[in-house]
Scaffold this motif. Structure first.
Motif, mmCIF file in Angstrom:
data_model
loop_
_atom_site.group_PDB
_atom_site.id
_atom_site.type_symbol
_atom_site.label_atom_id
_atom_site.label_comp_id
_atom_site.label_asym_id
_atom_site.label_seq_id
_atom_site.Cartn_x
_atom_site.Cartn_y
_atom_site.Cartn_z
ATOM 1 N N GLN A 97 47.107 -16.395 95.407
ATOM 2 C CA GLN A 97 47.350 -15.260 94.530
ATOM 3 C C GLN A 97 46.041 -14.641 94.068
ATOM 4 O O GLN A 97 45.005 -15.290 94.089
ATOM 5 C CB GLN A 97 48.156 -15.704 93.304
ATOM 6 C CG GLN A 97 49.576 -16.109 93.635
ATOM 7 C CD GLN A 97 50.417 -14.909 94.023
ATOM 8 O OE1 GLN A 97 50.284 -13.829 93.462
ATOM 9 N NE2 GLN A 97 51.286 -15.094 95.020
ATOM 10 N N MET A 98 46.122 -13.392 93.663
ATOM 11 C CA MET A 98 44.904 -12.693 93.272
ATOM 12 C C MET A 98 45.030 -12.164 91.838
ATOM 13 O O MET A 98 46.095 -11.756 91.409
ATOM 14 C CB MET A 98 44.676 -11.539 94.254
ATOM 15 C CG MET A 98 43.340 -10.878 94.120
ATOM 16 S SD MET A 98 42.861 -10.082 95.662
ATOM 17 C CE MET A 98 41.459 -9.123 95.050
ATOM 18 N N PHE A 144 43.151 -9.313 89.321
ATOM 19 C CA PHE A 144 42.270 -8.158 89.520
ATOM 20 C C PHE A 144 41.357 -7.899 88.335
ATOM 21 O O PHE A 144 41.619 -8.322 87.213
ATOM 22 C CB PHE A 144 43.115 -6.922 89.815
ATOM 23 C CG PHE A 144 43.855 -7.036 91.101
ATOM 24 C CD1 PHE A 144 43.281 -6.591 92.278
ATOM 25 C CD2 PHE A 144 45.105 -7.619 91.139
ATOM 26 C CE1 PHE A 144 43.965 -6.721 93.467
ATOM 27 C CE2 PHE A 144 45.790 -7.751 92.333
ATOM 28 C CZ PHE A 144 45.217 -7.299 93.488
ATOM 29 N N ALA A 180 46.061 -2.911 86.936
ATOM 30 C CA ALA A 180 46.604 -3.982 87.759
ATOM 31 C C ALA A 180 48.116 -4.128 87.609
ATOM 32 O O ALA A 180 48.754 -4.817 88.386
ATOM 33 C CB ALA A 180 45.910 -5.293 87.426
ATOM 34 N N LEU A 181 48.667 -3.483 86.576
ATOM 35 C CA LEU A 181 50.114 -3.572 86.385
ATOM 36 C C LEU A 181 50.728 -2.202 86.607
ATOM 37 O O LEU A 181 50.173 -1.191 86.183
ATOM 38 C CB LEU A 181 50.416 -4.039 84.954
ATOM 39 C CG LEU A 181 49.792 -5.381 84.548
ATOM 40 C CD1 LEU A 181 50.054 -5.647 83.076
ATOM 41 C CD2 LEU A 181 50.368 -6.505 85.386
ATOM 42 N N ASP A 182 51.902 -2.183 87.253
ATOM 43 C CA ASP A 182 52.596 -0.922 87.463
ATOM 44 C C ASP A 182 53.044 -0.373 86.108
ATOM 45 O O ASP A 182 53.795 -1.037 85.386
ATOM 46 C CB ASP A 182 53.809 -1.160 88.371
ATOM 47 C CG ASP A 182 54.472 0.146 88.785
ATOM 48 O OD1 ASP A 182 54.382 1.138 88.020
ATOM 49 O OD2 ASP A 182 55.080 0.185 89.856
ATOM 50 N N GLU A 224 59.546 -9.559 90.001
ATOM 51 C CA GLU A 224 59.287 -9.070 91.350
ATOM 52 C C GLU A 224 58.764 -10.179 92.258
ATOM 53 O O GLU A 224 59.210 -10.354 93.391
ATOM 54 C CB GLU A 224 58.260 -7.938 91.265
ATOM 55 C CG GLU A 224 57.798 -7.463 92.615
ATOM 56 C CD GLU A 224 56.920 -6.234 92.480
ATOM 57 O OE1 GLU A 224 55.761 -6.381 92.061
ATOM 58 O OE2 GLU A 224 57.391 -5.141 92.776
ATOM 59 N N GLN A 225 57.805 -10.941 91.731
ATOM 60 C CA GLN A 225 57.237 -12.040 92.494
ATOM 61 C C GLN A 225 58.327 -13.030 92.917
ATOM 62 O O GLN A 225 58.364 -13.492 94.050
ATOM 63 C CB GLN A 225 56.224 -12.797 91.631
ATOM 64 C CG GLN A 225 54.901 -12.106 91.508
ATOM 65 C CD GLN A 225 53.997 -12.521 92.649
ATOM 66 O OE1 GLN A 225 54.395 -12.472 93.814
ATOM 67 N NE2 GLN A 225 52.799 -12.926 92.328
ATOM 68 N N LYS A 283 61.518 -12.514 93.181
ATOM 69 C CA LYS A 283 62.441 -11.918 94.155
ATOM 70 C C LYS A 283 61.842 -11.971 95.548
ATOM 71 O O LYS A 283 62.498 -12.370 96.509
ATOM 72 C CB LYS A 283 62.712 -10.461 93.793
ATOM 73 C CG LYS A 283 63.774 -10.276 92.727
ATOM 74 C CD LYS A 283 64.062 -8.780 92.569
ATOM 75 C CE LYS A 283 64.821 -8.503 91.297
ATOM 76 N NZ LYS A 283 64.686 -7.109 90.869
ATOM 77 N N ILE A 284 60.584 -11.552 95.642
ATOM 78 C CA ILE A 284 59.943 -11.514 96.963
ATOM 79 C C ILE A 284 59.964 -12.894 97.600
ATOM 80 O O ILE A 284 60.185 -13.042 98.792
ATOM 81 C CB ILE A 284 58.488 -10.995 96.838
ATOM 82 C CG1 ILE A 284 58.497 -9.514 96.472
ATOM 83 C CG2 ILE A 284 57.720 -11.229 98.136
ATOM 84 C CD1 ILE A 284 57.127 -8.965 96.144
ATOM 85 N N HIS A 285 59.734 -13.923 96.777
ATOM 86 C CA HIS A 285 59.642 -15.261 97.354
ATOM 87 C C HIS A 285 60.921 -16.065 97.169
ATOM 88 O O HIS A 285 60.911 -17.286 97.367
ATOM 89 C CB HIS A 285 58.439 -15.997 96.753
ATOM 90 C CG HIS A 285 57.145 -15.346 97.115
ATOM 91 N ND1 HIS A 285 56.627 -15.388 98.394
ATOM 92 C CD2 HIS A 285 56.278 -14.594 96.406
ATOM 93 C CE1 HIS A 285 55.499 -14.710 98.432
ATOM 94 N NE2 HIS A 285 55.265 -14.207 97.244
ATOM 95 N N GLN A 344 45.959 -8.746 76.665
ATOM 96 C CA GLN A 344 47.354 -9.101 76.963
ATOM 97 C C GLN A 344 47.726 -8.703 78.383
ATOM 98 O O GLN A 344 48.439 -9.423 79.078
ATOM 99 C CB GLN A 344 48.282 -8.419 75.960
ATOM 100 C CG GLN A 344 48.133 -8.994 74.560
ATOM 101 C CD GLN A 344 48.829 -8.151 73.513
ATOM 102 O OE1 GLN A 344 49.180 -7.004 73.757
ATOM 103 N NE2 GLN A 344 49.016 -8.719 72.342
ATOM 104 N N ARG A 381 51.513 -13.270 86.446
ATOM 105 C CA ARG A 381 52.099 -12.837 87.719
ATOM 106 C C ARG A 381 51.598 -13.706 88.869
ATOM 107 O O ARG A 381 52.340 -14.024 89.791
ATOM 108 C CB ARG A 381 51.734 -11.374 87.988
ATOM 109 C CG ARG A 381 52.109 -10.924 89.383
ATOM 110 C CD ARG A 381 51.901 -9.467 89.608
ATOM 111 N NE ARG A 381 50.523 -9.076 89.351
ATOM 112 C CZ ARG A 381 50.124 -7.803 89.258
ATOM 113 N NH1 ARG A 381 50.974 -6.829 89.393
ATOM 114 N NH2 ARG A 381 48.861 -7.528 89.022
#
Lengths: 358, 351, 274
Positions: free
Chosen positions: A102-103, A105, A111-113, A124-125, A127-129, A165, A173
């Motif tokens: 993981q990265m 930033f 770095a956050l939407d 999201e993380q 769900k993806i995995h 924060q 994440r």
């Protein structure tokens, strides 16, 4: 997996970019020289270890980290993750890799939407995995990064969070998928000093208490000791010095490492620190040919420096790529003695005045 | 150094009109900068230091205004001067400015000499020839070949651009240069090169410098005197050696403890929870109260006055009701301050 | 608010207009003497008078709301869907695909809309929907360009990188992270494009490049013009023109409001960050 197999091993990694060719070059069919962003970097990172990659902007540290995480194809060299070359990865391997590595930033503000709440970002993380027990995991990880009471943060948007924060959410994440390796790109450089310490502490806890390994890149040597066991100092795409953190900080051998250390302001009104004598800025790693890349700015430049220096082992835990420290070379040895006393004494260069016309 | 201050800020309050009401960015701030002095202003983002500097330059955004107090320059009140007067008499000629991210503040389409001649035309009586001769001298001072004044900015390396900006700031021989985070986002070596040039100017030209930064180490190293700001209030002002060695304000103390020191790579760094509040309306309390381990109810009831830190010292001021207790504890090295209220679950101060 | 109110009013007319009008749009009006009322000035029974064919102007205007709304919706939909797709794909995917899409967009910029419409009509015959499709098929170009440049900025932001490095697929990133962040700008251009499409459609109607039997406001102006009574029968020629202008103006102003809201949000984000 055998116990002595490193988590991550990088062998002679090179990443060259083609320059953006202008229309004139294209018409003249002129091939431009590649940018040698990362040029022959090797290291190993064991489980539960952390490596700091240090250098000024443009030294290739960001390209290195982006190549490690698979955003760029390496030009040559190998990246072995748990003993397997990542170039042999199939789709499933990549998916697994993307979970285990993981990265974090540099810029917490981007770095956050901005459209996603804290909960959605973390979800999201999962769900993806395809990870279950989402609610519990989200709550646990927010506790872990000390955003509590959790209910106060779950539905906030990034603009409702302070810089510190946001960086905690960024770390959460990364953590939520229980990675084995975290690549951190200057995670504290844009934070106020009042929160910097807390984030450094959090990162160091991840390594000590949760068994995470970390590659931590930074231009600032003053905070690396809080996170990194090992250091590598990079200059224009090459590693110039590497070793255990205390050793590099206490006994820097490469003139560049010394300059970096000596340029750090000391928070003490009575400390008499000499301003840096180093002239100019690093150029671009384009068409720079052979030789030490630091030689044009080096206060200890010798004729020998037109030859590319090998990496010399000063001890099992300390390597430096500088002719000053080559034992086989008398001239180098002499110079080493003369300059080892004072950090970047640089008497030979006239205070850098006008010395950096490029 | 004469006794009369060059720049004097007295009870300055600056507010911005916003939808929620008047936002107080600087509250009742007082300090002075003497001639030839290197003065630092330190604080984290949101502490009001940028607003302070904009109000001195008379360059606040249109919704901001000085609602109380005076700014005196060489004895003259300048906060109400017209644009025209400022341009003719004060800006660049008396007070020059090195902006944040200054490397990008040169116009890329104009030769640097043209930019200097324009400045001279706007703010002085120099003709073109005189201006160019003068500008060449400035290039010499900052260590760039004077023949290069006619270059375009892109022909300069980053460090040279920085020096060209310093040359522009020096150009009309101002008595005060205000530098706003001149090295933020730069690498340490470049930062050190720039401060070397600023040091040089203080030594050789004798200009006063007011340096605005978040980096307390830079101020401790370079400046003569400093002010620490928090939440629009001046927390402490005095000689750097005093604030370094005998800080009286909890914020000064904590800020120092939070700052890493390469000489002690393993020292514990302190964390200051929360951030400065966003103050709508008058600031009628100590803005550090929610982050302060020493805070008591008293601190919420009125803003602490900026008073002598010690009765017998006329150069060191602090605004804290509990300054004597803080000082005593710091001296004894005891650490019996109570845990910040942050830990007890209060979230308000997190915002 | 006035603008939103006016647009809602036009929308309402489009839906229920034909149900409430006293006369059909091609219903001849007879006077008390049994004669057809040709070009009659306004009276209480016919507040906006009649046309030279003896139709009630007010009724025709109410009928005319529907073609206007249909024009706005169909061409708006085309502008938004084509523009967004091309903008997002060429911005995010980039490379050769992006280049081809952008050159295609440039190509549409070289099309002069009205002569192009005349040619298309010559081939396919004039018709109401043909005219709208022509407009929609050209006007997406502005939206595509703006969205592309927005996407180019957004895709460099670390949160996209973060999604990539955690293994999110490209379509997922586009739908989840890119689209929501460019949508406000897309909606702004949708409002502007819709207004512009209505004006152009009216223009085409006036030139006769559309079906003369669909009682749109543009056709009404044309009829008034063709009758040669443009200046004498003001009750007939002016109202449809005004309505077109006010509708389009309302759409533009609505777009402006959206725009200022977007920038305000961004400013407040910057203020937070600073």
């Amino acid at each position: 997996m055998t116990s002595d197999m490193p988590l991550l091993q990088v062998k002679n990694l090179e990443k060259y970019y083609d320059q953006q060719a202008g229309i004139v070059d294209w018409i003249l069919r002129k091939d431009s020289d590649p940018v040698q962003a990362v040029d022959g970097v090797s290291f190993r990172l064991d489980e539960n270890e952390s490596l700091g990659v240090i250098g000024e902007s443009g030294c290739g540290k960001t390209t290195l980290i982006e190549t490690l995480i698979g955003l760029h194809e390496p030009t040559s060299g190998e990246i072995l993750f748990k003993g397997t070359d990542v170039s042999t990865f199939d789709k499933g391997d990549w998916k697994q890799f993307r979970r285990e590595v993981q990265m974090i930033f540099q810029d917490p503000f981007n770095a956050l939407d901005p459209k996603l709440s804290v909960r959605e970002t973390l979800e999201e993380q999962l769900k993806i995995h395809d990870i279950d027990e989402r609610d519990r995991r989200i709550r646990d990880v927010l506790e872990q990064v000390e955003l509590s009471p959790v209910d106060n943060y779950l539905d906030r948007l990034p603009k409702q969070l302070s810089g510190g924060q946001k960086q905690r959410v960024s770390i959460a994440r990364a953590l939520i998928v229980e990675p084995e390796l975290i690549l951190a790109d200057e995670p504290v450089s844009m934070l106020d000093v009042s929160t910097q310490a807390a984030i450094l502490q959090l990162l160091s806890d991840l390594i000590d208490d949760f068994g995470v390994s970390m590659v931590y890149i930074s231009h600032d040597l003053s905070t690396v000791s809080y996170v990194c066991h090992q250091l590598q100092v990079m200059y224009l795409g090459r590693v110039v010095e590497s070793g255990a953190t205390e050793v590099v900080l206490n006994e820097p051998k490469h003139p560049y490492t010394r300059a970096l250390l000596s340029a750090i302001p000391i928070p003490d009104s009575e400390a008499e620190r000499e301003r840096t004598e180093l002239p100019g800025t690093p150029g671009d790693p384009i068409n720079i040919g052979n030789g030490c890349r630091f030689r044009d700015r080096c206060p200890d430049r010798m004729e020998l420096c037109d030859k590319t220096p090998e990496s010399y082992a000063l001890s099992t835990d300390h390597h430096v790529a500088c002719h000053l420290h080559s034992e086989h070379d008398d001239q180098g040895d002499l110079n080493a003695v003369s300059s080892s006393g004072d950090v970047a004494n640089g008497q030979s260069i006239s205070a850098g005045e006008g010395g950096d016309e490029l | 150094m004469s006794d009369d201050p060059l720049l004097e800020v007295e009870n300055l309050t600056v507010q911005y009109k916003t939808k929620e009401g008047m936002l107080t960015a600087v509250s009742d701030a007082s300090f002075a900068v003497s001639e030839g002095e290197y003065f630092g202003v330190v604080g984290e983002s949101g502490c009001g230091k940028s607003t302070l500097l904009l109000s001195i330059l008379n360059a606040l955004d249109s919704n901001g205004q000085v609602t109380n107090g005076v700014i005196r320059y060489k004895g003259e009140e300048i906060q109400d001067l017209s644009e025209q007067e400022l341009n003719q008499r004060i800006r660049w000629k008396e007070i020059a400015y090195i902006p944040q991210g200054s490397m990008n503040s040169l116009d890329p389409l104009e030769r640097i000499s043209t930019q200097a001649v324009q400045l001279a035309g706007l703010h002085s009586d120099l003709n073109e020839e005189e201006a160019l001769t003068k500008f060449e001298e400035m290039f010499e001072i900052v260590g760039i070949d004077p023949e290069r004044i006619h270059d375009y900015p892109h022909q300069f390396s980053g460090g040279m651009k920085q020096r060209a900006i310093i040359a522009l700031a020096l150009f009309l021989e101002p008595s005060l240069i205000i530098a706003d985070e001149p090295t933020t986002a730069l690498d340490v070596i470049m930062q050190d090169q720039i401060f070397k040039h600023i040091d040089d100017i203080v030594d050789r030209v004798g200009t006063s410098i007011m340096l605005i930064t978040h980096d307390i180490a830079v101020v401790f190293e370079s400046c003569d005197r400093m002010a620490v700001m928090h939440g629009g209030q001046i927390a402490e002002v005095g000689p750097v050696t005093r604030i370094d060695n005998e800080p009286h304000h909890p914020y000064s103390t904590l800020l120092q403890e939070a700052f890493p020191d390469i000489r002690e790579p393993n020292r514990d760094l302190s964390v200051i929870e929360g951030k400065p509040p966003r103050q709508i309306g008058e600031t009628d309390y100590c803005t550090f109260v929610d982050r302060c381990p020493w805070a008591t109810e008293e601190c919420r009831e009125a803003p602490p006055p900026l008073e002598r830190a010690e009765a017998d010292r006329s150069d060191h001021f602090v605004s804290c009701f509990r300054k004597d207790d803080v000082r005593e504890e710091n001296e004894q090295g005891t650490d019996d301050r109570k845990a910040p209220n942050q830990k007890s679950g209060s979230l308000a101060n997190d915002e | 608010m006035i603008y939103l109110g006016f647009i809602s009013f036009v929308l309402l007319l489009a839906v229920i207009g034909p149900l409430i009008v006293p006369y059909g749009y091609n219903e001849r009006i007879y006077g008390p003497d049994g004669e057809i009322l040709f070009s009659a000035a306004p009276t209480l029974a016919h507040p906006l008078g009649t046309t030279d064919s003896g139709y009630d102007v007010l009724s025709r205007i109410v009928y005319g709301a529907r073609p206007t709304v249909v024009t706005g919706m169909v061409s708006g939909f085309m502008i938004f869907s084509i523009g967004m797709t091309i903008g997002v794909v060429s911005g995010y995917v980039g490379g050769r695909v992006g280049n081809i899409l952008m050159r295609f967009t440039d190509l549409t910029y070289s099309i002069p809309l009205i002569p192009f419409a005349l040619v298309v009509v010559a081939i396919f015959g004039s018709g109401f929907y043909v005219s709208i499709v022509i407009i929609g098929a050209v006007l997406w170009r502005g939206l595509a360009r703006v969205i592309r440049s927005q996407v180019l900025q957004i895709k460099e932001r670390p949160f996209i990188l973060a999604a990539k490095t955690s293994g999110a697929s490209t379509p997922y990133i586009i739908f989840k992270h890119v689209l929501p962040n460019v949508a406000p700008m897309g909606i702004l251009f949708l409002a502007l494009g819709t207004g512009y499409a209505i004006v152009i459609q009216a223009g085409l109607a006036f030139l006769g490049v559309t079906d003369p039997f669909v009682p749109s406001w543009g056709i009404m102006v044309r009829n008034a013009y063709e009758s040669g009574m443009m200046s004498s029968a003001l009750w007939w020629s002016l109202p449809p023109g005004f309505l077109i202008s006010i509708t389009v103006l309302s759409l533009f102003m609505l777009g402006r409001r959206l725009e200022s809201q977007i920038t305000q949000n961004e400013e407040s984000m910057i203020a937070e960050a600073g």
